[in-house]
Each structure stands twice: as C-alpha cells, then as structure tokens.
Design an enzyme around this catalytic site. Sequence first.
Site, short mmCIF file in Angstrom:
data_model
loop_
_atom_site.label_atom_id
_atom_site.label_comp_id
_atom_site.label_asym_id
_atom_site.label_seq_id
_atom_site.Cartn_x
_atom_site.Cartn_y
_atom_site.Cartn_z
N ASP A 1 -10.58 2.96 -3.38
CA ASP A 1 -10.93 1.71 -2.71
C ASP A 1 -12.42 1.43 -2.89
O ASP A 1 -13.25 2.33 -2.76
CB ASP A 1 -10.63 1.79 -1.22
CG ASP A 1 -9.15 1.78 -0.91
OD1 ASP A 1 -8.34 1.62 -1.84
OD2 ASP A 1 -8.81 1.95 0.27
N ASP B 1 0.84 -1.19 0.00
CA ASP B 1 0.00 0.00 0.00
C ASP B 1 0.88 1.25 0.00
O ASP B 1 2.11 1.17 -0.02
CB ASP B 1 -0.90 -0.04 1.24
CG ASP B 1 -2.24 0.64 1.04
OD1 ASP B 1 -2.36 1.46 0.09
OD2 ASP B 1 -3.17 0.38 1.82
#
Length: 388
Positions: free
Chosen positions: A215, A154
């Site tokens: 997301d 990430d």
Amino acid sequence: MSIQLLFTAATATVGKNLAPTPPMGWMNWEIFRCQTDCSKYNESCINEYLFTTMTDRLVSDGYLAAGYEGIHIDDCWMRKNPERDPQGKLFPDPERFPHGFKWLGEYMHNKSVKFAIYTAESPHTCAGYPASADHEVTDADTFAEWGVDYVKVDGCGDKTYYPTGYPAMGNALVNSGRDIVYSCSWPAYLGSNESSKPYTAMAAAHCNLWRNWADIQCNWNSLSGIIEHWGQWGSVLRDAAKTGAWNDPDMLLIGNDCITADEARTQMALWSISAAPLIMGNDLRIVPDSHKEILLNKEAIAIDQDSLGVQGIRVQNEATFQVWTRPLANGDVAYGLYNPTSTSQTARVTFDSESKVRDIWEQKDLGSFTTYSTTVPSHGTAFLRVSK
C-alpha cells in the site's frame, strides 16, 4: 547508450473488457482513512456528505472532463451491528449514509460520475467491517441493485481462501446483470516475488485490475519504493498486464503536501508509462494549483490511456538517472528520465535515429535529436513523447 524497445502488443482481453484503458478517478482512503466520528470530524468523516462533496468537486474542477470518472468509497462504509440485514445483505451505516447507496449511486450517475465501492475476500475488512467471504453472490447482486460500476475487493484474511474467493466474486459479478469493473487485491498479499504470483488465474477470475504490492503511504520513501519495485519487476509485470487486466501500483499522492511538485510529476510520469490506474488519493477541496496542473495534464493522461495497452518498463538504470519507456499506438514512444537521487542530475538518452522530442510538462516541441540530454531535479522526471 541506445535504447532498444522490445515490446509485444497486448491483444488479449479479459471478461467483458470493462476497463479497456486503466481506470481513473478519486478514492478516499489515503487521506480520510476510516474516520467515522462525524460529530467531531464532519469535513473528513466517511459519510454521505464527503462523497457528494467530492462528486461535485470532481465535476466542477475539471477532473471528470479530463477522464477521472469514478468516486471510490473504500473501507468502513458498512454497518457493523448487525452486519447484514434480514435478507443477508450488506448495507451502509444508516447514520452516516441516511439515503442509502442506491440514492448515492444515482447522485453520482446524474452527474455522469461512476460509483465505486469496497469489500474484501474475508469475513471482515482490514478495518474490521463485514465483508464478502462466502457471500459473493449475494453481495455482487446487491452491488448491482445499487448501481455500482466498480468494486475493489481487498484481502484481509486467510490467503488460502483467495484462489476460491476471488473467482467466486468474479463469476458473481459477471452474472449480476450489471457491468462492474473488478479490482482484485489478491497479489498484494502474496509477497514481493512478482514472478510467483498467479496472474493467469487472476485474469481467469475476471479481474480487470489488481493491486500488486505494498500500500502506498503519503511520503516519498513509500512512493520511491513502489517505483523501484516496478523497475525491478518490470518485464514480469508487463507480461502479466493486458487490455482489460491492469497492474495497479496504488493511488496517486498528487495533490497532497506529503510530496513535492517534482515528486508529483515523477509519479504522474511513471504511472502513465506503466499503464497504471490514475486514482487520486487527495482532498479535492485543497489541491494546490501546481499539483492540479499535473493531474489535468492532457498529454500525460493521453499516454496513460493509450489504446495500444502495452505497459512500459525501466530500460536503463544508471547510478544517477533511470530511463523508462512505453510504446504508443501511433508509433511514438513515451520516455521518462527519472532522477532518484537527492541532487539535480544530467540525464541522457540516445535514439536509434534522429527523432522529434516533445516535452509533456511544457506541452511543447523541443526539436529533433539523436542524443537528448537535460537536467532533471532531485526526485523529478523529464517526461517526453518521441516520434520519428
């Protein structure tokens, strides 16, 4: 309207080509997030029990046999205090993972399941756990020692570090002595203009796939927003993707009650046409039969995993329906007739010549057509395989 298909076969490979087709598996984040209170939430806590249970269900419920081969542990697995052991290595929280990650990886491997974990190119993860910035070599070697097969990396921090950090992790993984698929979230932190993102640099950093944009959340608005983003930027995203370097629009919501069965079919169809990873974000213990049938549809999976490796795109955008297409290795073309509206609509597509049409959902041949039309339910997608 006749649909003209203009695609160039993807022939380049990246790194060791560890992901020749889009990865498939299961990930905990969408439903289980960062729940660490195991005394109160034992069935949904991020712990060893959850991941051994999901490993077992992946196998027993037929998902592994269908191609969903990985169990992905997302954020919040790390020990927070101390952040690293005396050798400077990350380690899982010992109360929640008493046997450690080497044991957990072996548990998965003994069932022919691949072991996937998470870190970030920042000092801490998005949930505040220790991450890998400036520790890339140590962490890549540690992951290899544990038998990790896939790592999602990430962002979560200073974006100016990414052009250094992501290549550092990619090189460290390549030199770790183990084949580890590398998922980069680098472009997800660079805004919505896909044409401005450094996809060439991401491929050079050995990224096998990358999370491009927002997301996904467990609702139709989020899912349809991602679909529209892929529709708008289709040609740019298609040109960025190659065999072993895939665009990732995020997890499958299929299996959850936050979307309908028609919406689930839309996600499966358009993710497959987009050559996207099929990584489930659900609770495998409670997937409804109607959604499980979608997830295990072998003809849909075959389109997603098609060996030509060319990403499909939206080629027609009408007020009441859209047409998405993807060329396939044997010369067939996958079609998705998507209805984004709130009522049923008639969708129509005209082929260049008479063509055989097969319904992916029903898994049956429909006949030969020059023009094919069908009624598509609200938020649904007719999914077709068309051949000459």
